[in-house]
Structures are given as structure tokens and as C-alpha cells.
Design a protein around this motif. Structure first.
Motif, mmCIF file in Angstrom:
data_model
loop_
_atom_site.group_PDB
_atom_site.id
_atom_site.type_symbol
_atom_site.label_atom_id
_atom_site.label_comp_id
_atom_site.label_asym_id
_atom_site.label_seq_id
_atom_site.Cartn_x
_atom_site.Cartn_y
_atom_site.Cartn_z
ATOM 1 N N LEU A 45 0.835 -1.202 0.000
ATOM 2 C CA LEU A 45 0.000 0.000 0.000
ATOM 3 C C LEU A 45 0.870 1.252 0.000
ATOM 4 N N ASP A 46 1.934 1.226 0.791
ATOM 5 C CA ASP A 46 2.838 2.375 0.844
ATOM 6 C C ASP A 46 3.564 2.574 -0.485
ATOM 7 N N ALA A 47 4.061 1.484 -1.073
ATOM 8 C CA ALA A 47 4.737 1.580 -2.377
ATOM 9 C C ALA A 47 3.763 2.062 -3.444
ATOM 10 N N CYS A 48 2.548 1.537 -3.411
ATOM 11 C CA CYS A 48 1.512 1.960 -4.359
ATOM 12 C C CYS A 48 1.265 3.455 -4.239
ATOM 13 N N ALA A 49 1.109 3.955 -3.012
ATOM 14 C CA ALA A 49 0.825 5.370 -2.801
ATOM 15 C C ALA A 49 1.959 6.248 -3.331
ATOM 16 N N LEU A 50 3.184 5.861 -3.056
ATOM 17 C CA LEU A 50 4.332 6.632 -3.530
ATOM 18 C C LEU A 50 4.406 6.632 -5.055
ATOM 19 N N LEU A 51 4.278 5.453 -5.661
ATOM 20 C CA LEU A 51 4.417 5.348 -7.117
ATOM 21 C C LEU A 51 3.254 5.999 -7.851
ATOM 22 N N ILE A 52 2.042 5.814 -7.366
ATOM 23 C CA ILE A 52 0.912 6.438 -8.063
ATOM 24 C C ILE A 52 1.015 7.954 -7.960
ATOM 25 N N SER A 53 1.473 8.461 -6.811
ATOM 26 C CA SER A 53 1.666 9.909 -6.689
ATOM 27 C C SER A 53 2.670 10.414 -7.720
ATOM 28 N N GLU A 54 3.751 9.679 -7.877
ATOM 29 C CA GLU A 54 4.805 10.087 -8.808
ATOM 30 C C GLU A 54 4.315 10.042 -10.258
ATOM 31 N N VAL A 55 3.708 8.933 -10.653
ATOM 32 C CA VAL A 55 3.291 8.770 -12.049
ATOM 33 C C VAL A 55 2.148 9.721 -12.389
ATOM 34 N N VAL A 56 1.195 9.888 -11.488
ATOM 35 C CA VAL A 56 0.079 10.803 -11.739
ATOM 36 C C VAL A 56 0.568 12.252 -11.773
ATOM 37 N N THR A 57 1.476 12.611 -10.887
ATOM 38 C CA THR A 57 2.042 13.966 -10.926
ATOM 39 C C THR A 57 2.714 14.221 -12.266
ATOM 40 N N ASN A 58 3.428 13.227 -12.778
ATOM 41 C CA ASN A 58 4.048 13.381 -14.101
ATOM 42 C C ASN A 58 3.001 13.547 -15.192
ATOM 43 N N ALA A 59 1.900 12.815 -15.103
ATOM 44 C CA ALA A 59 0.821 12.970 -16.087
ATOM 45 C C ALA A 59 0.235 14.373 -16.030
ATOM 46 N N VAL A 60 0.097 14.912 -14.822
ATOM 47 C CA VAL A 60 -0.444 16.262 -14.653
ATOM 48 C C VAL A 60 0.536 17.306 -15.181
ATOM 49 N N LEU A 61 1.806 17.179 -14.803
ATOM 50 C CA LEU A 61 2.792 18.198 -15.165
ATOM 51 C C LEU A 61 3.281 18.101 -16.609
ATOM 52 N N HIS A 62 3.472 16.889 -17.103
ATOM 53 C CA HIS A 62 4.109 16.694 -18.403
ATOM 54 C C HIS A 62 3.189 16.070 -19.444
ATOM 55 N N GLY A 63 1.987 15.684 -19.046
ATOM 56 C CA GLY A 63 1.052 15.038 -19.967
ATOM 57 C C GLY A 63 0.352 16.046 -20.859
ATOM 58 N N ALA A 64 -0.650 15.555 -21.540
ATOM 59 C CA ALA A 64 -1.456 16.406 -22.419
ATOM 60 C C ALA A 64 -2.911 15.983 -22.293
#
Length: 134
Positions: A45-64
Motif C-alpha cells: 500500500l505504501d509503495a503503491c501510494a508513492l508510485l501512483i503519486s509520482e506517475v500521476v504527478t508526471n501525467a499532470v505536469l508533463h502530460g497532455a
């Protein structure tokens, strides 16, 4: 924002979020809830929370596009899709930098992660499963 929650007998849950910074905590808590329903241990759960935060933040900042989609499979693979065809890349960063470590975290906590160009819808999908799930 659209939602398809996990129900018994389904193989996945999916939710689409507006591509805005304030949706990152919601995506994180939603994904963690699905992981909990699937019986994931606390360390996952902790690894999931960290990784989803990272990948989703990248989608928000660098996605389209106006939105991004998160899918959680019953085998605990997570996919994050956005409309940008630009693939993630390693970035140089200082030890004191707050960003630039997303791929390093994926390599460490989800070594089989994948970046998939979506030739059907366009854009890309970052797909991962935190190590330790059996």
C-alpha cells in the motif's frame, strides 16, 4: 471525472481524473482503496501510494489533454494513461532537487514497469506493479 469502481468478479477498476494538481491526492487515495480491497499488504500500500503519486504527478505536469486515466488490475498492475506522446525520460537532478526521480523510483520499487505508446487512442501509458506482490 468518471468512475468505474472495483466490484467482485471484475478484473479491473478504472477512474478518469481532470489533469489538475489537486486530483493527485484523490487518485492516490482511490488507488490505495482499490489495493486494500484486493488484499494488498501494508508495505505494498505504501509503495503503491508513492508510485501512483509520482506517475500521476508526471501525467499532470508533463502530460497532455484535459484528463488522465488510472486503471488498477486485480493482479495489482496499475496503468496511468494521458494524451501526450512524449515518453518519460531520466533527468539530471541535484541531490537537493525535489523532482526528477520518478523513473528511479519505478526502477527500485516496480522493476518491471512499462511505458507503452498507445497507438489506438494516442498518448502513452505508464504501467507498473510494485515488487513483492505474489
Amino acid at each position: 471525472m468518471s468512475l468505474t469502481d472495483h466490484l467482485p468478479g471484475q478484473s479491473s477498476a478504472a477512474r478518469t481524473f481532470d489533469r489538475e494538481a489537486n486530483t493527485v491526492p484523490t487518485a492516490r487515495s482511490w488507488t490505495r482503496r482499490i489495493y486494500t480491497q484486493l488484499g494488498a499488504a501494508e508495505d505494498l500500500l505504501d509503495a503503491c501510494a508513492l508510485l501512483i503519486s509520482e506517475v500521476v504527478t508526471n501525467a499532470v505536469l508533463h502530460g497532455a489533454g484535459a484528463q488522465y486515466t488510472v486503471v488498477v488490475e486485480s493482479d495489482l498492475w496499475i496503468s496511468v494513461w494521458d494524451e501526450s506522446p512524449a515518453l518519460p525520460r531520466h533527468r539530471e537532478h541535484a541531490l537537493t532537487s525535489e523532482g526528477g526521480r520518478g523513473l528511479e523510483l519505478l526502477e527500485m520499487l516496480a522493476p518491471g514497469y512499462q511505458v507503452i505508446e498507445d497507438t489506438t487512442r494516442g498518448g502513452k501509458c505508464v504501467r507498473f506493479q510494485p515488487k513483492g506482490w505474489t
